[in-house]
Write an enzyme that holds these catalytic residues in place. Structure first.
Site, PDB file in Angstrom:
ATOM      1  N   ARG A   1      58.434 -24.531  27.379  1.00  0.00           N
ATOM      2  CA  ARG A   1      57.285 -23.732  27.844  1.00  0.00           C
ATOM      3  C   ARG A   1      57.560 -23.141  29.233  1.00  0.00           C
ATOM      4  NH1 ARG A   1      52.908 -25.812  30.146  1.00  0.00           N
ATOM      5  NH2 ARG A   1      52.997 -27.763  28.987  1.00  0.00           N
TER       6      ARG A   1
ATOM      7  N   ASP B   1      50.087  -0.409  28.732  1.00  0.00           N
ATOM      8  CA  ASP B   1      50.493  -0.903  27.415  1.00  0.00           C
ATOM      9  C   ASP B   1      51.372   0.184  26.800  1.00  0.00           C
ATOM     10  OD1 ASP B   1      50.693  -1.453  24.688  1.00  0.00           O
ATOM     11  OD2 ASP B   1      48.725  -2.413  24.594  1.00  0.00           O
TER      12      ASP B   1
ATOM     13  N   LYS C   1      55.783  -4.890  17.269  1.00  0.00           N
ATOM     14  CA  LYS C   1      55.917  -3.543  16.735  1.00  0.00           C
ATOM     15  C   LYS C   1      57.375  -3.063  16.842  1.00  0.00           C
ATOM     16  CE  LYS C   1      51.496  -4.000  16.098  1.00  0.00           C
ATOM     17  NZ  LYS C   1      50.846  -4.667  17.169  1.00  0.00           N
TER      18      LYS C   1
END
Ligand code: PLP
Length: 400
Positions: free
Chosen positions: A57, A182, A207
């Site tokens: 993490r 973005d 994407k």
């Protein structure tokens, strides 16, 4: 590595095989934790020392290669990888704001980002203003003394409208605001918002960056390394929305073909745009590099090509749009974008169904709007499929 072109960076940056048993491919460190040596083992490092891995993490060697490669492609100073695009969005907005602050946001945004802004307002009194951001004045008019950042999508999901990134950065500089962009629709291959003044760039890596429809992931790149390191050690570490090493490995693989894929997506989208323009059932068409697009000049200033997304409005609204979609055979009806397969979706009832109708209309998402993500197939096959679907939909309408 010596400065090279993006196509080369997408394949090489962040990794040399010599460090890893001469493995050509980046090794997958699928581990949750890393061991510390005891004194008897030669004490390469003792517990408490920061050198090397601790826990995935906090950092993982496979993930670090992805982050370094992305930093090069986005022309930033550091990158963080996340388990989804929304984890990247929520992390940067949490990092930049506190209760009482205000965000100025481009009017068109992804439906779940819109949902997140609602949660932030309701639970933490962090307000926002959505504005079309067509001019510097329009952006400036939305800024209040409480504003801390501009949050921008360009091209906007799903309309492919653009925001002038230079104009936004000029307003931000005057008011001491951070600019977050973005960049999911363009990909780092076609647009680098940091070059136009953005402080942070994020992606739904689900994407184009992955490109194969089999990973959910997000990436956040910063202009300053200190900002990224601060987020790594605070919001990312403690909220914990990190990427898995395997998904990072798949993204590294996907990035190698990003330049080639973006060229083909763009080529196909251009051909589909021309075909759609010739159809009687199509009312409006939106593609950044289309010569009829009023923002075509701006598109050419901030993007190197138009990308793979085309939106268009079907005459007759939602019933005709859905009738048309349901006639398609090769093109798949699905949310998401940037995959090898060409995908189509109806934003009003799919990606943006959570946005109230009044706001949706202001965002330019009418009931007849469809969003097409051009895939990598042969364009002639896609045109043949669209063509038969228009004929079939028109025949059904005449019968009814
Ligand atoms: C423009 C944009 N930003 C962010 C997201 C969220 O990304 P993810 O689905 O990977 O969480 C999406 C998802 O469709 C998107 O289209």
């Amino acid at each position: 590595m010596k400065k090279v072109h993006k196509d080369t960076e997408a394949i090489h940056t962040g990794y040399t095989s010599g460090q890893h048993h001469d493995s050509l491919a980046v090794p997958l460190y699928q581990t949750s934790t890393f061991t510390f040596d005891t004194a008897e083992q030669g004490a390469r490092r003792f517990a408490g020392e920061e050198e090397g891995g601790i826990y995935s993490r906090l950092g993982n060697p496979t993930v670090r290669v992805l982050e370094e490669r992305m930093t090069a492609l986005e022309k930033g100073a550091g990158t963080l990888a996340f388990g989804s695009g929304m984890a990247a969005v929520s992390t940067i907005l949490t990092h930049l704001t506190k209760s009482g602050d205000h965000i100025v946001c481009s009017r068109g945004i992804y439906g779940c980002t819109f949902g997140l802004l609602g949660i932030m307002e309701e639970k933490y009194a962090i307000s926002h203003t959505l504005t079309a951001m067509r001019t510097e004045e329009e952006i400036e008019a939305a800024v209040t003394p409480e504003t801390v950042c501009l949050y921008i999508e360009s091209p906007i999901n799903p309309t492919t409208e653009l925001v002038d990134l230079r104009a936004a950065a000029a307003v931000a500089e005057r008011h001491g605001l951070k600019v977050v962009v973005d960049n999911t629709f363009a990909s780092p291959y076609l647009q680098n918002p940091i070059e136009f003044g953005a402080d942070f760039v994020l992606h739904s890596a689900t994407k184009y960056i992955n490109g194969h429809g089999d990973v959910i992931a997000g990436l956040l790149t910063g202009r300053n390394e200190e900002d990224i390191q601060q987020i790594r050690g605070t919001v990312q570490k403690d909220y914990g929305g990190i990427i898995s090493p395997f998904d990072a490995w798949l993204l590294i693989r996907g990035l190698k073909t990003l330049p080639l894929r973006m060229q083909r997506h763009t080529e196909n989208a251009g051909k589909l745009t021309e075909f759609l323009k010739s159809q009687d059932m199509v009312e409006d068409i939106f593609y950044p590099f289309d010569d009829l697009n009023p923002q075509a000049d701006l598109a050419r200033q901030q993007m190197t090509a138009g990308g793979g997304l085309v939106s268009f409005t079907i005459k007759g609204g939602q019933p005709t749009a859905q009738l048309f979609m349901n006639q398609l055979k090769l093109i798949k009806i699905a949310v998401s974008l940037g995959d090898a397969e060409t995908l189509i979706q109806h934003p009003a009832t799919m990606t943006h169904s959570g946005v109230p109708e009044q706001e949706r209309v202001l965002m330019g998402i009418g009931d007849g709007l469809l969003r097409l993500s051009a895939g990598l197939e042969d364009a002639d096959d896609l045109i043949a499929d669209l063509s038969q679907a228009f004929r079939a939909a028109s025949a059904c309408e005449q019968v009814n």
